[in-house]
Design an enzyme around this catalytic site. Structure first.
Site, PDB file in Angstrom:
ATOM      1  N   GLN A 204       1.262 -11.233   7.442  1.00  0.00           N
ATOM      2  CA  GLN A 204       1.949 -10.844   8.990  1.00  0.00           C
ATOM      3  C   GLN A 204       1.111 -10.660  10.133  1.00  0.00           C
ATOM      4  O   GLN A 204       1.270 -10.798  11.007  1.00  0.00           O
ATOM      5  CB  GLN A 204       2.802  -9.557   9.043  1.00  0.00           C
TER       6      GLN A 204
ATOM      7  N   CYS B  81       6.961  -7.059   9.140  1.00  0.00           N
ATOM      8  CA  CYS B  81       7.079  -6.901   7.859  1.00  0.00           C
ATOM      9  C   CYS B  81       8.427  -7.129   7.219  1.00  0.00           C
ATOM     10  O   CYS B  81       8.625  -7.771   6.268  1.00  0.00           O
ATOM     11  CB  CYS B  81       6.406  -5.704   7.144  1.00  0.00           C
TER      12      CYS B  81
ATOM     13  N   HIS C 267       7.828   0.749   6.709  1.00  0.00           N
ATOM     14  CA  HIS C 267       7.210  -0.729   6.113  1.00  0.00           C
ATOM     15  C   HIS C 267       8.181  -1.378   5.232  1.00  0.00           C
ATOM     16  O   HIS C 267       8.869  -0.371   4.404  1.00  0.00           O
ATOM     17  CB  HIS C 267       5.900  -0.495   5.521  1.00  0.00           C
TER      18      HIS C 267
ATOM     19  N   ASN D  48       4.089  -7.826  -0.974  1.00  0.00           N
ATOM     20  CA  ASN D  48       3.732  -7.508   0.330  1.00  0.00           C
ATOM     21  C   ASN D  48       3.327  -8.698   1.246  1.00  0.00           C
ATOM     22  O   ASN D  48       3.338  -9.663   0.950  1.00  0.00           O
ATOM     23  CB  ASN D  48       2.369  -6.664   0.252  1.00  0.00           C
TER      24      ASN D  48
END
Length: 462
Positions: free
Chosen positions: A75, A81, A381, A403
């Site tokens: 990102q 995110c 997040h 992630n």
């Protein structure tokens, strides 16, 4: 007239006097551990000093339930995110449908464009429905704080997808502003605040239907300007595009001209109505098996509201585990900054020994509810669960995470979370309704409890 002698003011309660300061210094210098910690922390980040080497060596990247994975995404310098995580769950379907390789991505810039345009419209609509709020009110200050911030929630994502669809990343690739959103956000926000002032002053203290209609005519011109600005930063989103590809076996396919909505239906087609956002909010004033929403939290005017079904940890974990066992990744939201080592990709309280530096364990002495109530923790997040390690009794030891911070750190960009960390700092998961007990789902049939905009559950994933 004789000069008056100066008088020493009387000591006031709470004042830091010289005697107290001298005592603090003496106590600090008396402990050799304090001096050693100072020497280390003044030259090295505290998390490196406190890192427990034995815990790092004990990390294990094998999981009893482990889904196939694709290359980690990035990102960059943006707070998208939640978009990356959601699209990472979608691309699993697209890759399987088209038999593509692991590097295929859906366009994050496309979703970002429409999210920001819809947020701008949502903001101006909220300005119009709060015309009677005085300047300086807490509600108006909240609305003005960050009209098109990068962050979002699951329902905000699905609102954009239902209305605007998805496209491959090659069709609308990243731009400088999508990867570095700061300046774009700054200038669009500046215009939106100026527009808010104009609309409020143009109302002249009235909020009747005639006034609202006149202001919405002006608002349409404002939105045209925001659209123009976003096109400059992110590019013009496609109405249609030509799609053809070679699969991983080098076989050629052509779909022809297609719309973003058509691409979603043909190559992704996840039933968004069959998903539910479970949260774990243990604050004593909030009940489990109850549904909550947050005032003014959203992005698409006329879209679905953000709904949270509050459940206990056992229900949340059981649903996530079953979805993983069935081969489906799980979108989740957490407080990512706590007890995280980005190099190893581990999220685990036992990974750090703060007692040897600060003299306490770093937990702030608060439980999960206390951290929410006293501003020390919130969901900030979003990532994706792609695996879980279960012990012999079926209970989770660790969770595997996809992630969106590139393939650097962890296991080529994939992280792991201890189950204790899940208990303390994970706040929500999105799962299919079929994995949630019916007694919990019944809450969705009731009118949601509305939380104020500044409630911790109104925080956004960045």
């Amino acid at each position: 007239m004789p000069a008056q002698k100066s008088q020493t003011p009387p000591s006031l309660p709470g004042v830091l006097d010289s005697a107290s300061l001298a005592r603090y210094r003496k106590e600090f210098e008396r402990e050799a551990r304090n001096r050693q910690s100072m020497n280390a922390i003044t030259t090295t980040p505290v998390n490196k000093v406190a890192l427990n080497r034995a815990a790092v060596c004990a990390l294990d990247n094998s999981f009893s339930v482990h889904l196939p994975e694709n290359k980690a995404t990035a990102q960059n310098s943006s707070g998208r995110c939640w978009i990356f995580a959601a699209l990472n769950t979608f691309r699993v379907k697209a890759i399987a449908e088209m038999k593509l390789g692991e590097e295929f991505e859906l366009s994050q810039a496309h979703v970002c464009f429409w999210d920001k345009l819809e947020k701008a419209n949502y903001f101006l609509e909220n300005i119009l429905v709060t015309l009677e709020e005085p300047v300086g009110s807490r509600v108006l200050d909240y609305l003005l704080a960050a009209p098109i911030q990068d962050g979002g929630q699951w329902h905000m994502f699905t609102n954009v997808i239902r209305k605007h669809g998805v496209v491959p990343k090659s069709v609308m690739p990243e731009t400088d502003s999508s990867s570095n959103t700061g300046l774009m956000n700054h200038f669009v926000t500046e215009r939106l605040r100026t527009f808010a002032k104009e609309l409020r002053e143009g109302a002249g203290g009235k909020s009747d239907a005639k006034t609202q209609a006149k202001l919405r005519t002006r608002k349409d011109a404002m939105m045209a300007e925001i659209y123009r600005m976003l096109c400059m930063h992110l590019g013009v989103p496609p109405e249609t595009f030509h799609w053809q590809w070679r699969d991983k076996d080098r076989n050629f396919h052509r779909s022809g001209t297609i719309t973003p909505q058509g691409f979603y239906k043909k190559f992704v087609n996840i039933d968004l109505e069959a998903t539910v956002c479970l949260i774990h909010d243990p604050r004593p004033m909030h009940r489990f098996d109850e549904v909550y929403t947050v005032q003014y939290l959203g992005n698409v005017t006329g879209g679905s509201p953000v709904l949270y079904l509050n459940v206990d940890l056992e229900t949340m974990k059981a649903a996530a585990i079953q979805q993983l066992k069935d081969g489906e990744p799980v979108w989740f939201g957490c407080d990512v900054g706590k007890f995280l080592d980005r190099d190893s990709g581990a999220m685990c309280p036992g990974l750090f020994d703060y007692s040897q530096t600060y003299g306490w364990d770093g937990s702030a002495g608060l439980d999960k509810a206390g951290r929410l109530m006293y501003g020390h923790s919130a969901m900030n997040h979003a990532m994706v669960f792609t695996g879980v390690d279960l012990n012999d009794t079926g209970k989770p030891n660790r969770w595997r995470i996809e992630n969106s911070w590139s393939d650097k750190g962890g296991d080529k960009g994939f992280y792991q979370m201890s189950d204790r960390w899940f208990d303390d700092y994970n706040f929500e998961v999105v799962v299919q309704t079929k994995y949630v007990p019916k007694k919990s789902l019944r809450a969705l049939q009731r009118t949601p409890v509305v939380l104020p905009p500044w409630d911790p559950m109104g925080s956004l994933a960045l």
